[in-house]
Design an enzyme around this catalytic site. Structure first.
Site, PDB file in Angstrom:
ATOM      1  N   ASP A 174       1.459  -1.302   0.050  1.00 29.83           N
ATOM      2  CA  ASP A 174      -0.203  -0.593  -0.373  1.00 29.83           C
ATOM      3  C   ASP A 174       0.922   1.411   0.111  1.00 29.83           C
ATOM      4  O   ASP A 174       1.681   1.198   1.004  1.00 29.83           O
ATOM      5  CB  ASP A 174      -1.164  -0.353   1.292  1.00 29.83           C
ATOM      6  CG  ASP A 174      -1.992   1.345   1.415  1.00 29.83           C
ATOM      7  OD1 ASP A 174      -1.447   2.075   0.402  1.00 29.83           O
ATOM      8  OD2 ASP A 174      -2.912   1.109   2.111  1.00 29.83           O
ATOM      9  N   HIS A 175       0.534   1.974  -1.376  1.00 28.53           N
ATOM     10  CA  HIS A 175       2.024   3.111  -1.158  1.00 28.53           C
ATOM     11  C   HIS A 175       1.774   4.194  -0.369  1.00 28.53           C
ATOM     12  O   HIS A 175       3.284   5.203  -0.058  1.00 28.53           O
ATOM     13  CB  HIS A 175       2.884   3.360  -2.941  1.00 28.53           C
ATOM     14  CG  HIS A 175       1.066   3.966  -2.756  1.00 28.53           C
ATOM     15  ND1 HIS A 175       0.028   3.528  -3.997  1.00 28.53           N
ATOM     16  CD2 HIS A 175       1.181   5.716  -2.896  1.00 28.53           C
ATOM     17  CE1 HIS A 175      -0.466   4.634  -4.107  1.00 28.53           C
ATOM     18  NE2 HIS A 175      -0.446   5.561  -3.606  1.00 28.53           N
ATOM     19  N   HIS A 237      -6.236   2.273   1.309  1.00 28.98           N
ATOM     20  CA  HIS A 237      -5.412   3.718   1.715  1.00 28.98           C
ATOM     21  C   HIS A 237      -6.259   4.484   3.286  1.00 28.98           C
ATOM     22  O   HIS A 237      -5.044   4.334   4.464  1.00 28.98           O
ATOM     23  CB  HIS A 237      -5.266   4.831   0.352  1.00 28.98           C
ATOM     24  CG  HIS A 237      -4.482   3.958  -0.271  1.00 28.98           C
ATOM     25  ND1 HIS A 237      -3.724   3.451  -0.259  1.00 28.98           N
ATOM     26  CD2 HIS A 237      -4.739   4.577  -1.549  1.00 28.98           C
ATOM     27  CE1 HIS A 237      -3.463   2.995  -1.952  1.00 28.98           C
ATOM     28  NE2 HIS A 237      -4.329   3.326  -2.535  1.00 28.98           N
TER      29      HIS A 237
END
Length: 486
Positions: A174-175, A237
């Protein structure tokens, strides 16, 4: 921590994500001398390129995505010297066998496989790696979100990957967790004695997490239409940001301790089902409007056909545990909103009694604003006296103690998320990656909301592009005495 892997293999190496983020991030690490000296990079995709063709594509990606002031020809040439390419169609056994031979020929120690592909390829690619003897000890695999599109598909993918790779070898990306601002949230909470005594339901009235985008589907219409705002953004996110705000202090900053505390939060989320969805959730879909003075089309016009996919979602979530009982967590994300912003807004409770009522002084609650993008800053909003003689009584104003991270750390380069994530994966540090049980717990919570929408017959409400979503989203907070920060 394991020894740095000397081989990184990127599946989907000619795709949009690779061009925009992955390859420029590898260049940044190369320029700053952070890549392990012996690291080799093997790109693979369906495109029938050779080494020279792929290197030219890498150079073009760096030229288009890296600011001119940060480019360095010597560093670029050094990066290109590390890079090779092997074409392979993932649905073609012969091509996969050739790719396996290329990996085996380059392997001299640990290997990191980055699956920058559609999620339905995760299982067959992992199975192929296992079948060709390229899994097992000394290997790690990065999986891009989303892991599936609901809980059953996530379980199926995770099961398939687990047949080849042990859980500690799987790095789910999950960047957002690699962003500097998210790292700073962890440092702010657990590196300062000031906040911890106040970080609970006795002192905090509400928490808001907003991820707002001004863009539409931007050529990703068919993917996005099968996903929507809930699956594309909120399931990963926003819930990860919620976990970092709400979790208990981990015993130490390491993978198991951090993930365990996040899981406790996910398990404490009160379900939002058929009985609650109409009061605690809003879905929206943008129609034509204007952003920044420019007319933009509606979602259906961009998509080209009818759809009931939501491009906006707002929720009132509650974490039913000792620390947060009774505090609403408002989550909001959407496309074609007025401004691009990712921020966490923490509003503290009012003072128990105002001594300034005689002076018409209106006290505003203290608030902590943690902005993650487009710029990183932290602002603590406090009440102070307005200058003047105050013959009619003391006047008050809200001001911000404002920390601009760009200004404060101007000498430090702001690193893209994938630089940190790649370096951690190469070194075997899984702290900033998502564990299987986190992914599945998030899907279970989100699936209940979507099923509640279906049972209630709820359809997305329209909102003009350039506004903050449907009007019902405003009342979602106002019904409980709160207001969105805009």
């Amino acid at each position: 921590m394991t020894a740095p892997a000397p081989l990184l293999t990127i599946f989907g190496a000619t795709g949009d994500l690779a061009k925009r983020m992955l390859l420029p991030s590898l260049f940044g690490l190369q320029r700053d001398g952070l890549l392990p000296p012996g690291l080799r990079i093997l790109g693979t995709a369906r495109s029938g390129l050779d080494d020279a063709g792929f290197r030219a594509m890498v150079a073009e990606a760096v030229a288009s995505q890296v600011p001119a002031a940060e480019r360095d020809q010597t560093a670029l040439e050094a990066l290109l010297d590390r890079i090779g390419y092997q074409p392979a169609a993932l649905d073609h056994a012969e091509g996969l066998a050739e790719l396996a031979a290329a990996v085996a020929a380059r392997r001299d120690g640990d290997v990191v496989y980055h699956l920058s592909t559609a999620p339905h390829w995760y299982a067959p690619v992992c199975e192929a790696l296992g079948a060709h003897g390229l899994a097992g000890a000394g290997t790690r695999v990065l999986l891009e979100k989303p892991i599936g599109h609901d809980l059953p598909s996530a379980i199926a993918i995770n099961d398939a990957v687990a047949r080849v790779f042990a859980e500690d070898q799987v790095f789910r990306v999950d960047h957002y967790l690699g962003k500097e601002g998210v790292q700073n949230l962890i440092a702010l909470r657990f590196g300062n004695a000031l906040f911890e005594p106040l970080w609970n339901a006795r002192h905090i009235a509400q928490v808001q997490v907003t991820v707002a985008e001004t863009v539409g589907v931007e050529g990703r219409g068919e993917y996005y239409d099968g996903s929507g705002a809930m699956r594309d953004m909120l399931q990963n996110h926003l819930l990860q940001l919620l976990c970092l705000v709400a979790m208990e202090p981990p015993s130490q900053f390491e993978p198991t301790a951090l993930r365990n505390e996040k899981m406790k939060v996910l398990r404490s989320l009160r379900p939002i089902g058929r009985a609650e969805v109409e009061a605690d959730s809003v879905a929206g879909q943008y129609v034509a409007g204007a952003i920044g003075g420019r007319a933009v089309p509606g979602y259906l016009e961009e998509l080209g056909h009818a759809s009931d996919t939501e491009t906006f979602v707002a929720l009132r979530a509650r974490v039913d545990n000792w620390r947060w009982k009774g505090v609403p967590f408002y989550l909001r994300t959407g496309k074609r909103l007025p401004r691009r912003s990712t921020e966490i807004y923490i509003e503290f409770r009012d003072v128990p009694h105002s001594i300034f009522d005689h002076g018409q002084a209106r006290l505003q609650p203290n608030a902590l604003v943690i902005q993650l993008q487009p710029e990183e800053r932290i602002a603590l909003r406090l009440m102070t006296k307005t200058p003047g003689l105050d013959r009619a009584g003391l006047q008050m104003s809200q001001v911000a103690l404002d920390l601009d991270m760009q200004e404060e750390f101007a000498a430090h380069r702001r690193r893209p998320a994938y630089e940190r994530l790649y370096l951690d994966a190469i070194e075997g540090n899984g702290t900033l990656f998502v564990r299987r049980d986190e992914t599945e717990a998030a899907w279970a919570w989100v699936d209940a909301i979507r099923e509640g929408w279906h049972q209630a017959g709820m359809q997305p409400r329209t909102y003009p592009a350039g506004t903050w979503g449907p009007g019902r989203a405003v009342t979602l907070a106002e019904r409980h005495g709160h207001a969105w920060r805009e």
